[in-house]
Design an enzyme around this catalytic site. Structure first.
Site, short mmCIF file in Angstrom:
data_model
loop_
_atom_site.label_atom_id
_atom_site.label_comp_id
_atom_site.label_asym_id
_atom_site.label_seq_id
_atom_site.Cartn_x
_atom_site.Cartn_y
_atom_site.Cartn_z
N GLU A 91 -44.49 44.74 8.91
CA GLU A 91 -44.92 44.57 10.29
C GLU A 91 -46.00 45.59 10.62
O GLU A 91 -45.96 46.73 10.15
CB GLU A 91 -43.72 44.75 11.21
N CYS A 104 -51.19 50.25 14.27
CA CYS A 104 -50.07 51.00 13.70
C CYS A 104 -49.72 50.32 12.37
O CYS A 104 -49.32 49.15 12.36
CB CYS A 104 -48.91 50.92 14.69
N CYS A 111 -37.70 52.13 4.43
CA CYS A 111 -37.88 53.58 4.37
C CYS A 111 -36.57 54.19 3.87
O CYS A 111 -35.50 53.71 4.21
CB CYS A 111 -38.19 54.13 5.76
N CYS A 115 -33.19 57.94 8.95
CA CYS A 115 -32.99 58.48 10.31
C CYS A 115 -32.12 57.51 11.10
O CYS A 115 -32.37 56.29 11.08
CB CYS A 115 -34.32 58.69 11.00
N CYS A 118 -33.50 54.97 13.85
CA CYS A 118 -34.69 54.17 13.50
C CYS A 118 -34.30 52.89 12.77
O CYS A 118 -33.55 52.92 11.79
CB CYS A 118 -35.61 55.01 12.63
N CYS A 333 -41.97 51.94 18.70
CA CYS A 333 -41.70 52.83 17.57
C CYS A 333 -40.26 52.66 17.14
O CYS A 333 -39.36 52.61 17.96
CB CYS A 333 -41.84 54.29 17.97
N1 SAH Z 1 -41.81 57.83 8.94
C1 SAH Z 1 -42.79 58.41 9.76
C2 SAH Z 1 -43.67 57.40 10.46
C3 SAH Z 1 -43.02 56.14 10.96
S1 SAH Z 1 -41.83 56.36 12.25
C4 SAH Z 1 -42.14 59.34 10.77
O1 SAH Z 1 -40.93 59.35 10.89
O2 SAH Z 1 -42.90 60.08 11.41
C5 SAH Z 1 -42.92 56.52 13.63
C6 SAH Z 1 -42.31 57.20 14.84
O3 SAH Z 1 -41.31 56.38 15.45
C7 SAH Z 1 -41.62 58.53 14.52
O4 SAH Z 1 -42.14 59.54 15.35
C8 SAH Z 1 -40.16 58.26 14.86
O5 SAH Z 1 -39.52 59.43 15.27
C9 SAH Z 1 -40.27 57.20 15.93
N2 SAH Z 1 -39.07 56.40 16.12
C10 SAH Z 1 -38.22 55.97 15.17
N3 SAH Z 1 -37.21 55.26 15.73
C11 SAH Z 1 -37.44 55.23 17.06
C12 SAH Z 1 -36.78 54.63 18.17
N4 SAH Z 1 -35.69 53.91 18.00
N5 SAH Z 1 -37.29 54.82 19.41
C13 SAH Z 1 -38.44 55.52 19.57
N6 SAH Z 1 -39.11 56.09 18.57
C14 SAH Z 1 -38.63 55.96 17.32
FE1 SF4 Z 2 -38.34 56.48 8.04
FE2 SF4 Z 2 -37.82 55.74 10.52
FE3 SF4 Z 2 -37.19 58.19 9.73
FE4 SF4 Z 2 -39.79 57.52 10.06
S1 SF4 Z 2 -38.23 57.65 11.66
S2 SF4 Z 2 -38.85 58.64 8.34
S3 SF4 Z 2 -39.69 55.36 9.41
S4 SF4 Z 2 -36.30 56.30 8.93
#
Ligand code: SAH
Ligand code: SF4
Length: 356
Positions: A91, A104, A111, A115, A118, A333
């Site tokens: 996506e 984006c 991944c 986290c 996420c 995000c």
């Molecule tokens: N893996 C990289 C880039 C992709 S994630 C990283 O973690 O930086 C991009 C952004 O989305 C990150 O700043 C992450 O903290 C944020 N993000 C992830 N899950 C989210 C959610 N459920 N709500 C808002 N932001 C989120």
């Molecule tokens: Fe991976 Fe999501 Fe964590 Fe970014 S925020 S490192 S995309 S698991």
């Protein structure tokens, strides 16, 4: 010849080897493909006397950015899903700005950082994207979807530093002034805190490229709970690697902080966060948590977000509030990868991969 993974200079080298021709024709092909979205060189001036060569090049060039199988719109924001050659899907999101747009991009299918807040993290890692699949997202947005993209953020699916070499080569291609011509200052790499990646990026000496770090918590206890990577790389190590990074004069890092109600949003958290950030030149992007399909966490109210940013500002931290665009199409995000069919496909693929 996979042109989506080549800079102009690399294409010229390739032309030399394959056709005994060099810069003149490579410049024309690169311009037609990347500036004009044109793949038919028969009417291009540089080939007026060498139609045969034009045909040969055309048949040798491979341009496979994947197939857009779905577009979802939320006002001017567009999320598009691309099906890759092996059937996996990624996506990307076009975020509208005043005059141009930001794209984006995804750097991996899934991944492996895990986290907990996420959606992409829940999928696990399927595979890295190839250079052409990363650049292909920009190619698709510009030429198939007609969007004037001027900024790139690596904030889609995946951890860019987990796919370092391909991401860096993709940036080289996107940056090439003879082609897609996206300035380094218009590109942001976002990492969950892979310090090996931060160090390697630093050694490239690209001072204008923007680096964002997703911090999301003010202390190790909390950060390790929601970001497993922190157990291996605690916050003082992360800070050290940022202190050692060759930032350009008066440059800043971007720190991303996803605000989750009742988890990392108290006054004490704000003070702890400010304390951690004080020695670093940073701008903080405060992102209200986007709820996942079956959330264990809660989204903050607008008032919660204002209150938290107020506390940080009192501590002289520069804060920008990022009101998530695209929530309704799950393009905010961390919401990428939520679709249940997509999950099913991942599951099938994993089962398949494991049995092979
Ligand atoms: N893996 C990289 C880039 C992709 S994630 C990283 O973690 O930086 C991009 C952004 O989305 C990150 O700043 C992450 O903290 C944020 N993000 C992830 N899950 C989210 C959610 N459920 N709500 C808002 N932001 C989120
Ligand atoms: Fe991976 Fe999501 Fe964590 Fe970014 S925020 S490192 S995309 S698991």
């Amino acid at each position: 010849m996979k042109i989506l993974q080549l800079t102009w200079a690399e294409l010229a080298d390739e032309f030399k080897i394959r056709y005994g021709k060099g810069k003149y024709h490579a410049t024309a092909v690169y311009r037609e493909v990347y500036k004009n979205g044109n793949l038919d060189f028969s009417h291009v001036d540089e080939f007026s006397k060498s139609q045969k060569l034009a045909g040969k090049i055309q048949s040798d060039l491979v341009l496979n950015p994947g197939l857009v199988i779905e577009e979802q719109k939320d006002k001017r924001l567009v999320k598009f899903i691309t099906r890759l050659a092996d059937g996996l899907e990624i996506e990307s999101v076009i975020i509208p700005m005043a005059t141009h747009n930001t794209l984006c991009v995804s750097s991996q299918v899934g991944c492996r950082m895990g986290c907990t807040f996420c959606e992409t993290g829940r999928l696990g890692l399927l595979r890295n994207l190839a250079v052409e699949e990363i650049v292909g997202q920009l190619y698709t947005a510009r030429f198939f979807l007609g969007s004037p993209i001027k900024n790139i953020v690596f904030m889609g699916m995946g951890e860019p530093f987990d796919n370092f070499d391909n991401v860096i080569q993709a940036i080289r291609v996107m940056n090439d002034p003879r082609g897609l011509d996206i300035a380094h200052s218009h590109i942001t790499l976002s990492t969950a805190g892979r310090i090996d990646g931060i160090r390697k990026l630093g050694s490239l000496n690209w001072p204008r490229l923007n680096l964002a770090v997703s911090l999301n918590a003010p202390n190790d206890r909390l950060r390790s709970k929601i970001m497993p990577l922190n157990r291996a790389v605690p916050m003082d190590k992360l800070k050290e690697s940022l202190m050692a990074y060759p930032l350009k004069k008066s440059g800043t890092f971007f720190i991303e902080y996803v605000l989750i109600k009742g988890l990392n949003d108290s006054h004490e958290h704000a003070l702890e966060l400010a304390d951690f950030l004080k020695p670093l030149p940073v701008r903080l992007n405060l992102i209200p948590y986007n709820p996942l399909s079956d959330s264990q966490f809660k989204a903050p109210s607008d008032q919660d977000v204002h209150r938290f940013s107020g506390w940080l500002e009192q501590e002289t931290i520069f804060v920008r509030k990022r009101w998530s665009k695209g929530r309704s199409v799950m393009a905010g995000c961390g919401q990428l990868g939520n679709k249940s069919e997509l999950k099913q496909k991942f599951q099938n693929y994993k089962t398949h991969a494991n049995t092979n």
